[in-house]
Design a protein around this motif. Structure first.
Motif, PDB file in Angstrom:
ATOM      1  N   MET A 215      61.157  30.300  24.695  1.00 15.18           N
ATOM      2  CA  MET A 215      61.468  30.276  26.125  1.00 15.18           C
ATOM      3  C   MET A 215      61.065  28.976  26.806  1.00 15.18           C
ATOM      4  O   MET A 215      61.444  28.728  27.948  1.00 15.18           O
ATOM      5  N   LEU A 216      60.289  28.161  26.127  1.00 16.24           N
ATOM      6  CA  LEU A 216      59.794  26.917  26.709  1.00 16.24           C
ATOM      7  C   LEU A 216      60.530  25.717  26.119  1.00 16.24           C
ATOM      8  O   LEU A 216      61.069  25.796  25.014  1.00 16.24           O
ATOM      9  N   PRO A 217      60.567  24.593  26.838  1.00 15.26           N
ATOM     10  CA  PRO A 217      61.187  23.386  26.281  1.00 15.26           C
ATOM     11  C   PRO A 217      60.495  22.954  24.993  1.00 15.26           C
ATOM     12  O   PRO A 217      59.317  23.259  24.775  1.00 15.26           O
ATOM     13  N   ILE A 218      61.235  22.258  24.145  1.00  7.32           N
ATOM     14  CA  ILE A 218      60.658  21.760  22.899  1.00  7.32           C
ATOM     15  C   ILE A 218      59.500  20.823  23.220  1.00  7.32           C
ATOM     16  O   ILE A 218      59.653  19.895  24.022  1.00  7.32           O
ATOM     17  N   PRO A 219      58.315  21.051  22.637  1.00 12.40           N
ATOM     18  CA  PRO A 219      57.183  20.165  22.923  1.00 12.40           C
ATOM     19  C   PRO A 219      57.422  18.754  22.396  1.00 12.40           C
ATOM     20  O   PRO A 219      57.957  18.562  21.303  1.00 12.40           O
ATOM     21  N   ILE A 220      57.061  17.800  23.209  1.00 13.75           N
ATOM     22  CA  ILE A 220      57.217  16.387  22.847  1.00 13.75           C
ATOM     23  C   ILE A 220      55.848  15.744  22.757  1.00 13.75           C
ATOM     24  O   ILE A 220      55.020  15.909  23.668  1.00 13.75           O
ATOM     25  N   CYS A 221      55.614  15.047  21.685  1.00 13.87           N
ATOM     26  CA  CYS A 221      54.372  14.313  21.538  1.00 13.87           C
ATOM     27  C   CYS A 221      54.440  13.051  22.380  1.00 13.87           C
ATOM     28  O   CYS A 221      55.188  12.112  22.076  1.00 13.87           O
ATOM     29  N   SER A 222      53.692  13.022  23.475  1.00 16.49           N
ATOM     30  CA  SER A 222      53.711  11.881  24.378  1.00 16.49           C
ATOM     31  C   SER A 222      52.726  10.806  23.886  1.00 16.49           C
ATOM     32  O   SER A 222      51.544  11.083  23.673  1.00 16.49           O
ATOM     33  N   ILE A 223      53.246   9.614  23.673  1.00 17.82           N
ATOM     34  CA  ILE A 223      52.422   8.496  23.177  1.00 17.82           C
ATOM     35  C   ILE A 223      51.803   7.731  24.339  1.00 17.82           C
ATOM     36  O   ILE A 223      52.532   7.281  25.229  1.00 17.82           O
ATOM     37  N   PRO A 224      50.497   7.598  24.380  1.00 20.08           N
ATOM     38  CA  PRO A 224      49.858   6.830  25.456  1.00 20.08           C
ATOM     39  C   PRO A 224      50.388   5.398  25.524  1.00 20.08           C
ATOM     40  O   PRO A 224      50.621   4.764  24.469  1.00 20.08           O
TER      41      PRO A 224
END
Length: 261
Positions: free
Chosen positions: A248-257
């Motif tokens: 039900m949630l958007p696909i998690p994205i690994c956010s790069i600093p």
């Protein structure tokens, strides 16, 4: 619910979305169930093209029959409705034969999901040929309550016309639209299992019960507020809601600093 106004709102929304996207119409998989019957009828009422796909995979005869009867009803009542039957049974069997052998019990669910994903692929094949949108058939309880759908299967769609309606509201619209009684009266099933198990068999609770539990969760209730069957149903809902939240949630994205990019 102001049923006629809701129907008009959904039909206008479908027309507007398709026109803005520059698409000619819709394609939808017809299962013989209430959700696909209602959704396809709403699409047909737009006056745009509607391609109804029958995609049996070792399907029970009564499911196939209900689907065929519904499509015939659509074609008798609306213009621009076409049908196409694609027997995916040989494709599915070939896919299964190519897989390594594992314990039968452990692969039952994954093979059920594979059926849904084969159908999704087929829908998008025809949608791409004709510039159609793939219309989803999930209702609010399935899509946002218990997550009762296959990720990238019946959950892989372009738009969801009835996803803000709970199951009882879908039935109310079905009555208003004049959907065949055999569909309205049939036990809800996803049609993904060889033994023809119903949705209630799989989840352990009926849709009216799950609707109730969803309302209770939204009201901030906890398991301590209930006893007996109500508590049992509420716990079933919470368990399914938690286990299927990833759908039900958007696909998690690994956010790069930025500091290390």
């Amino acid at each position: 619910m102001k049923t006629e106004k809701v129907v008009d709102h959904i039909v206008n929304w479908l027309q507007d979305y398709a026109n803005k996207a520059g698409m000619k119409g819709f394609t939808i998989g017809i299962s013989g169930g209430i959700d696909s019957a209602v959704t396809s009828t709403l699409c047909a009422r737009t006056g745009l093209d509607l391609l109804c796909l029958e995609m049996p995979i070792h399907q029970h005869a009564h499911q196939v029959g209900r689907a065929a009867n519904h499509i015939e009803w659509l074609q008798n009542n609306f213009d621009k409705v076409s049908r196409q039957e694609i027997d995916l049974t040989p494709v599915f069997d070939s896919f299964v034969s190519a897989l390594p052998k594992v314990d039968e019990e452990s692969r039952f669910l994954t093979l059920a999901n594979a059926r849904a994903r084969l159908r999704m692929t087929t829908l998008y094949y025809f949608a791409g040929l004709e510039r159609y949108l793939v219309a989803g058939t999930g209702n609010k309880v399935e899509d946002f309550g218990v997550g009762f759908f296959t990720k990238y299967g019946d959950g892989g769609v372009d738009l969801s016309p009835i996803a803000d309606l709970v199951k009882s509201e879908v039935y109310e619209i079905a009555e208003f639209l004049g959907i065949n009684a055999e569909i309205i009266n049939a036990a809800p099933t996803d049609g993904l299992w060889a033994d023809n198990r119903s949705d209630e068999d799989q989840m352990g609770a009926s849709y009216p019960e799950l609707e109730w539990a969803m309302k209770m969760q939204e009201a901030g209730k906890t398991k301590n507020d209930f006893s007996g069957r109500e508590k049992e149903v509420f716990l079933i809902f919470i368990k399914l809601n938690s286990a299927n939240r990833h759908k039900m949630l958007p696909i998690p994205i690994c956010s790069i600093p930025i500091s290390i990019k």
